[in-house]
Design a protein around this motif. Structure first.
Motif, PDB file in Angstrom:
ATOM      1  N   LEU A 162       0.857  -1.184   0.000  1.00 33.19           N
ATOM      2  CA  LEU A 162       0.000   0.000   0.000  1.00 33.19           C
ATOM      3  C   LEU A 162       0.894   1.235   0.000  1.00 33.19           C
ATOM      4  O   LEU A 162       1.886   1.295   0.719  1.00 33.19           O
ATOM      5  CB  LEU A 162      -0.903   0.014   1.237  1.00 33.19           C
ATOM      6  N   GLY A 163       0.565   2.219  -0.789  1.00 35.48           N
ATOM      7  CA  GLY A 163       1.338   3.450  -0.836  1.00 35.48           C
ATOM      8  C   GLY A 163       2.463   3.434  -1.850  1.00 35.48           C
ATOM      9  O   GLY A 163       3.429   4.185  -1.726  1.00 35.48           O
ATOM     10  N   LEU A 164       2.359   2.587  -2.859  1.00 34.77           N
ATOM     11  CA  LEU A 164       3.410   2.531  -3.868  1.00 34.77           C
ATOM     12  C   LEU A 164       3.430   3.757  -4.778  1.00 34.77           C
ATOM     13  O   LEU A 164       4.486   4.120  -5.298  1.00 34.77           O
ATOM     14  CB  LEU A 164       3.267   1.271  -4.724  1.00 34.77           C
ATOM     15  N   CYS A 165       2.288   4.420  -4.959  1.00 31.84           N
ATOM     16  CA  CYS A 165       2.252   5.605  -5.831  1.00 31.84           C
ATOM     17  C   CYS A 165       3.166   6.709  -5.312  1.00 31.84           C
ATOM     18  O   CYS A 165       4.013   7.192  -6.059  1.00 31.84           O
ATOM     19  CB  CYS A 165       0.819   6.111  -5.981  1.00 31.84           C
TER      20      CYS A 165
ATOM     21  N   ALA B  65      12.037  16.082  -0.604  1.00 20.35           N
ATOM     22  CA  ALA B  65      10.620  15.899  -0.940  1.00 20.35           C
ATOM     23  C   ALA B  65      10.079  14.620  -0.314  1.00 20.35           C
ATOM     24  O   ALA B  65       8.935  14.569   0.138  1.00 20.35           O
ATOM     25  CB  ALA B  65      10.429  15.870  -2.446  1.00 20.35           C
ATOM     26  N   SER B  66      10.920  13.592  -0.243  1.00 17.20           N
ATOM     27  CA  SER B  66      10.518  12.325   0.349  1.00 17.20           C
ATOM     28  C   SER B  66      10.271  12.470   1.851  1.00 17.20           C
ATOM     29  O   SER B  66       9.301  11.922   2.379  1.00 17.20           O
ATOM     30  CB  SER B  66      11.592  11.283   0.076  1.00 17.20           C
ATOM     31  N   ILE B  67      11.135  13.194   2.519  1.00 11.94           N
ATOM     32  CA  ILE B  67      10.962  13.431   3.956  1.00 11.94           C
ATOM     33  C   ILE B  67       9.679  14.219   4.209  1.00 11.94           C
ATOM     34  O   ILE B  67       8.892  13.885   5.093  1.00 11.94           O
ATOM     35  CB  ILE B  67      12.184  14.165   4.538  1.00 11.94           C
TER      36      ILE B  67
ATOM     37  N   PRO C 267       5.681  27.910   1.301  1.00 10.63           N
ATOM     38  CA  PRO C 267       5.306  27.825  -0.121  1.00 10.63           C
ATOM     39  C   PRO C 267       6.275  26.978  -0.944  1.00 10.63           C
ATOM     40  O   PRO C 267       5.865  26.294  -1.875  1.00 10.63           O
ATOM     41  CB  PRO C 267       5.324  29.285  -0.596  1.00 10.63           C
ATOM     42  N   MET C 268       7.556  27.004  -0.584  1.00 10.02           N
ATOM     43  CA  MET C 268       8.555  26.209  -1.313  1.00 10.02           C
ATOM     44  C   MET C 268       8.260  24.712  -1.151  1.00 10.02           C
ATOM     45  O   MET C 268       8.317  23.955  -2.129  1.00 10.02           O
ATOM     46  CB  MET C 268       9.949  26.543  -0.791  1.00 10.02           C
ATOM     47  N   LEU C 269       7.963  24.292   0.073  1.00 11.47           N
ATOM     48  CA  LEU C 269       7.612  22.900   0.332  1.00 11.47           C
ATOM     49  C   LEU C 269       6.337  22.535  -0.420  1.00 11.47           C
ATOM     50  O   LEU C 269       6.236  21.458  -0.999  1.00 11.47           O
ATOM     51  CB  LEU C 269       7.441  22.658   1.835  1.00 11.47           C
ATOM     52  N   HIS C 270       5.379  23.438  -0.436  1.00 15.94           N
ATOM     53  CA  HIS C 270       4.122  23.196  -1.141  1.00 15.94           C
ATOM     54  C   HIS C 270       4.379  22.970  -2.626  1.00 15.94           C
ATOM     55  O   HIS C 270       3.797  22.070  -3.241  1.00 15.94           O
ATOM     56  CB  HIS C 270       3.165  24.369  -0.928  1.00 15.94           C
ATOM     57  N   ARG C 271       5.277  23.773  -3.217  1.00 21.46           N
ATOM     58  CA  ARG C 271       5.615  23.593  -4.631  1.00 21.46           C
ATOM     59  C   ARG C 271       6.377  22.289  -4.871  1.00 21.46           C
ATOM     60  O   ARG C 271       6.174  21.630  -5.880  1.00 21.46           O
ATOM     61  CB  ARG C 271       6.438  24.779  -5.137  1.00 21.46           C
TER      62      ARG C 271
ATOM     63  N   TYR D  38       1.292  15.706  -5.451  1.00 20.02           N
ATOM     64  CA  TYR D  38       1.270  14.563  -4.548  1.00 20.02           C
ATOM     65  C   TYR D  38       0.639  14.874  -3.198  1.00 20.02           C
ATOM     66  O   TYR D  38       0.148  13.972  -2.528  1.00 20.02           O
ATOM     67  CB  TYR D  38       2.680  14.005  -4.366  1.00 20.02           C
ATOM     68  N   LEU D  39       0.627  16.137  -2.784  1.00 20.46           N
ATOM     69  CA  LEU D  39       0.006  16.480  -1.511  1.00 20.46           C
ATOM     70  C   LEU D  39      -1.503  16.229  -1.527  1.00 20.46           C
ATOM     71  O   LEU D  39      -2.017  15.529  -0.656  1.00 20.46           O
ATOM     72  CB  LEU D  39       0.342  17.923  -1.125  1.00 20.46           C
ATOM     73  N   PRO D  40      -2.247  16.749  -2.515  1.00 20.40           N
ATOM     74  CA  PRO D  40      -3.678  16.420  -2.535  1.00 20.40           C
ATOM     75  C   PRO D  40      -3.944  14.934  -2.780  1.00 20.40           C
ATOM     76  O   PRO D  40      -4.986  14.417  -2.390  1.00 20.40           O
ATOM     77  CB  PRO D  40      -4.244  17.253  -3.687  1.00 20.40           C
ATOM     78  N   LEU D  41      -2.997  14.248  -3.400  1.00 20.28           N
ATOM     79  CA  LEU D  41      -3.191  12.828  -3.675  1.00 20.28           C
ATOM     80  C   LEU D  41      -3.052  11.958  -2.426  1.00 20.28           C
ATOM     81  O   LEU D  41      -3.317  10.760  -2.486  1.00 20.28           O
ATOM     82  CB  LEU D  41      -2.230  12.355  -4.758  1.00 20.28           C
TER      83      LEU D  41
END
Length: 190
Positions: free
Chosen positions: A22-25, A36-38, A96-100, A105-108
Protein backbone atom coordinates in the motif's frame (compact mmCIF):
# COMPACT_ATOMS: atom_id res chain seq x y z
CA UNK A 1 6.16 -3.52 26.85
CA UNK A 2 3.44 -5.23 24.79
CA UNK A 3 2.69 -1.94 23.02
CA UNK A 4 6.34 -1.42 22.15
CA UNK A 5 6.46 -4.82 20.44
CA UNK A 6 3.18 -4.01 18.71
CA UNK A 7 4.66 -0.74 17.42
CA UNK A 8 7.92 -2.36 16.26
CA UNK A 9 5.90 -5.07 14.53
CA UNK A 10 3.87 -2.52 12.58
CA UNK A 11 6.90 -0.42 11.59
CA UNK A 12 9.33 -3.18 10.60
CA UNK A 13 7.64 -6.57 10.29
CA UNK A 14 4.23 -5.64 8.86
CA UNK A 15 5.28 -2.54 6.95
CA UNK A 16 2.40 -1.13 4.89
CA UNK A 17 4.55 -0.52 1.80
CA UNK A 18 6.68 -3.66 1.78
CA UNK A 19 4.22 -6.24 3.11
CA UNK A 20 0.79 -4.98 2.09
CA UNK A 21 2.05 -3.05 -0.97
CA UNK A 22 0.00 0.00 0.00
CA UNK A 23 1.34 3.45 -0.84
CA UNK A 24 3.41 2.53 -3.87
CA UNK A 25 2.25 5.60 -5.83
CA UNK A 26 3.97 8.16 -3.58
CA UNK A 27 6.88 5.77 -3.10
CA UNK A 28 7.60 5.78 -6.82
CA UNK A 29 6.44 9.34 -7.51
CA UNK A 30 8.05 11.41 -4.77
CA UNK A 31 11.09 9.40 -3.73
CA UNK A 32 13.55 10.72 -6.30
CA UNK A 33 14.65 13.58 -3.98
CA UNK A 34 15.38 13.11 -0.28
CA UNK A 35 13.91 16.41 0.93
CA UNK A 36 10.62 15.90 -0.94
CA UNK A 37 10.52 12.32 0.35
CA UNK A 38 10.96 13.43 3.96
CA UNK A 39 8.25 16.07 3.55
CA UNK A 40 5.84 13.63 1.90
CA UNK A 41 6.58 10.97 4.52
CA UNK A 42 5.90 13.46 7.31
CA UNK A 43 2.69 14.79 5.78
CA UNK A 44 1.40 11.30 5.06
CA UNK A 45 2.40 10.15 8.55
CA UNK A 46 0.42 12.95 10.14
CA UNK A 47 -2.67 12.24 8.04
CA UNK A 48 -2.36 8.47 8.49
CA UNK A 49 -2.05 8.69 12.28
CA UNK A 50 -4.86 11.20 12.79
CA UNK A 51 -7.01 9.52 10.15
CA UNK A 52 -6.76 6.14 11.87
CA UNK A 53 -7.80 7.57 15.23
CA UNK A 54 -10.62 9.64 13.70
CA UNK A 55 -11.81 6.63 11.69
CA UNK A 56 -11.85 4.47 14.83
CA UNK A 57 -13.97 7.09 16.60
CA UNK A 58 -16.36 7.33 13.65
CA UNK A 59 -16.57 3.55 13.42
CA UNK A 60 -17.37 3.00 17.09
CA UNK A 61 -19.48 6.08 17.85
CA UNK A 62 -21.37 6.63 14.59
CA UNK A 63 -21.28 3.75 12.11
CA UNK A 64 -21.71 0.76 14.45
CA UNK A 65 -24.38 2.31 16.72
CA UNK A 66 -26.43 3.40 13.71
CA UNK A 67 -25.84 0.12 11.88
CA UNK A 68 -24.48 1.87 8.79
CA UNK A 69 -21.15 0.11 8.41
CA UNK A 70 -21.74 -0.12 4.67
CA UNK A 71 -20.70 3.57 4.32
CA UNK A 72 -17.41 2.96 6.14
CA UNK A 73 -15.12 3.64 3.19
CA UNK A 74 -17.01 6.77 2.18
CA UNK A 75 -16.95 8.12 5.75
CA UNK A 76 -13.22 7.45 6.09
CA UNK A 77 -12.47 9.14 2.77
CA UNK A 78 -14.42 12.25 3.81
CA UNK A 79 -12.51 12.49 7.10
CA UNK A 80 -9.14 11.93 5.43
CA UNK A 81 -9.92 14.39 2.62
CA UNK A 82 -10.78 17.05 5.19
CA UNK A 83 -7.50 16.45 7.01
CA UNK A 84 -5.50 16.63 3.79
CA UNK A 85 -7.18 19.89 2.76
CA UNK A 86 -6.39 21.41 6.16
CA UNK A 87 -2.78 20.19 5.94
CA UNK A 88 -2.41 21.60 2.44
CA UNK A 89 -3.63 25.01 3.57
CA UNK A 90 -1.20 25.01 6.50
CA UNK A 91 1.76 23.95 4.32
CA UNK A 92 0.88 26.49 1.60
CA UNK A 93 0.81 29.31 4.17
CA UNK A 94 3.82 28.24 6.23
CA UNK A 95 6.16 26.96 3.49
CA UNK A 96 5.31 27.83 -0.12
CA UNK A 97 8.56 26.21 -1.31
CA UNK A 98 7.61 22.90 0.33
CA UNK A 99 4.12 23.20 -1.14
CA UNK A 100 5.62 23.59 -4.63
CA UNK A 101 8.04 20.69 -4.13
CA UNK A 102 5.23 18.33 -3.10
CA UNK A 103 3.14 19.50 -6.05
CA UNK A 104 0.24 17.27 -7.01
CA UNK A 105 1.27 14.56 -4.55
CA UNK A 106 0.01 16.48 -1.51
CA UNK A 107 -3.68 16.42 -2.53
CA UNK A 108 -3.19 12.83 -3.68
CA UNK A 109 -2.63 11.80 -0.03
CA UNK A 110 -6.43 11.65 0.07
CA UNK A 111 -6.45 8.78 -2.40
CA UNK A 112 -3.29 7.11 -1.09
CA UNK A 113 -4.30 3.51 -0.53
CA UNK A 114 -2.07 3.27 2.57
CA UNK A 115 -3.89 6.17 4.22
CA UNK A 116 -7.29 4.52 3.72
CA UNK A 117 -5.99 0.97 4.14
CA UNK A 118 -4.56 1.46 7.64
CA UNK A 119 -7.93 2.40 9.24
CA UNK A 120 -9.66 -0.41 7.38
CA UNK A 121 -7.10 -2.98 8.58
CA UNK A 122 -7.35 -1.57 12.10
CA UNK A 123 -11.14 -2.04 12.08
CA UNK A 124 -10.77 -5.55 10.67
CA UNK A 125 -8.35 -6.48 13.45
CA UNK A 126 -10.74 -4.98 16.06
CA UNK A 127 -8.19 -2.71 17.74
CA UNK A 128 -8.96 -0.63 20.81
CA UNK A 129 -8.57 3.15 20.51
CA UNK A 130 -5.02 3.02 21.89
CA UNK A 131 -4.10 0.13 19.60
CA UNK A 132 -5.64 1.92 16.61
CA UNK A 133 -3.61 5.03 17.43
CA UNK A 134 -0.42 2.99 17.78
CA UNK A 135 -1.22 1.07 14.62
CA UNK A 136 -1.76 4.29 12.67
CA UNK A 137 1.39 5.85 14.11
CA UNK A 138 3.47 2.72 13.51
CA UNK A 139 2.22 2.34 9.95
CA UNK A 140 2.94 6.02 9.37
CA UNK A 141 6.46 5.73 10.75
CA UNK A 142 7.03 2.62 8.63
CA UNK A 143 5.81 4.47 5.55
CA UNK A 144 8.05 7.48 6.27
CA UNK A 145 11.02 5.21 6.99
CA UNK A 146 10.64 3.40 3.67
CA UNK A 147 10.20 6.71 1.83
CA UNK A 148 13.48 8.03 3.25
CA UNK A 149 15.44 4.80 2.72
CA UNK A 150 14.11 4.38 -0.81
CA UNK A 151 14.83 8.00 -1.62
CA UNK A 152 18.44 7.58 -0.53
CA UNK A 153 18.74 4.46 -2.67
CA UNK A 154 17.24 6.21 -5.71
CA UNK A 155 19.60 9.17 -5.33
CA UNK A 156 22.53 6.74 -5.35
CA UNK A 157 21.06 4.88 -8.34
CA UNK A 158 20.89 8.16 -10.25
CA UNK A 159 24.68 8.31 -10.03
CA UNK A 160 25.21 4.65 -10.98
CA UNK A 161 25.58 3.21 -14.45
CA UNK A 162 22.43 1.20 -15.09
CA UNK A 163 21.73 -0.81 -18.27
CA UNK A 164 19.33 1.03 -20.57
CA UNK A 165 16.64 -1.64 -20.19
CA UNK A 166 16.56 -1.06 -16.41
CA UNK A 167 16.96 2.74 -16.35
CA UNK A 168 14.28 4.71 -14.51
CA UNK A 169 11.23 2.96 -13.10
CA UNK A 170 12.36 -0.66 -13.72
CA UNK A 171 15.44 -0.31 -11.51
CA UNK A 172 13.30 1.46 -8.92
CA UNK A 173 10.97 -1.56 -8.77
CA UNK A 174 13.91 -3.96 -8.56
CA UNK A 175 15.31 -1.86 -5.70
CA UNK A 176 11.92 -1.84 -3.96
CA UNK A 177 11.79 -5.63 -4.24
CA UNK A 178 15.26 -5.97 -2.74
CA UNK A 179 14.28 -3.59 0.06
CA UNK A 180 11.17 -5.70 0.74
CA UNK A 181 13.28 -8.86 0.92
CA UNK A 182 15.65 -7.09 3.31
CA UNK A 183 12.77 -6.14 5.61
CA UNK A 184 11.55 -9.75 5.58
CA UNK A 185 14.55 -10.40 7.83
CA UNK A 186 12.76 -8.51 10.60
CA UNK A 187 10.08 -11.22 10.61
CA UNK A 188 12.02 -13.21 13.18
CA UNK A 189 11.94 -10.34 15.68
CA UNK A 190 8.32 -10.77 16.68
Amino acid sequence: MDYLLFLVGVVLVNNMVLVYFLGLCPLMGVSSKLDASISMGGATALVMTLGTVASWLIEHYVLQPLGIGFVRILAYIVVIAGMVQFLEIVIRKSSPMLHRSLGIYLPLITSNCAVIGVPLISVREDHTLLEAGLYGFGAAMGFALIMVIFSGLRERLALATVPAAFAGVPIAFVTAGLLAMTFMGFGGLI
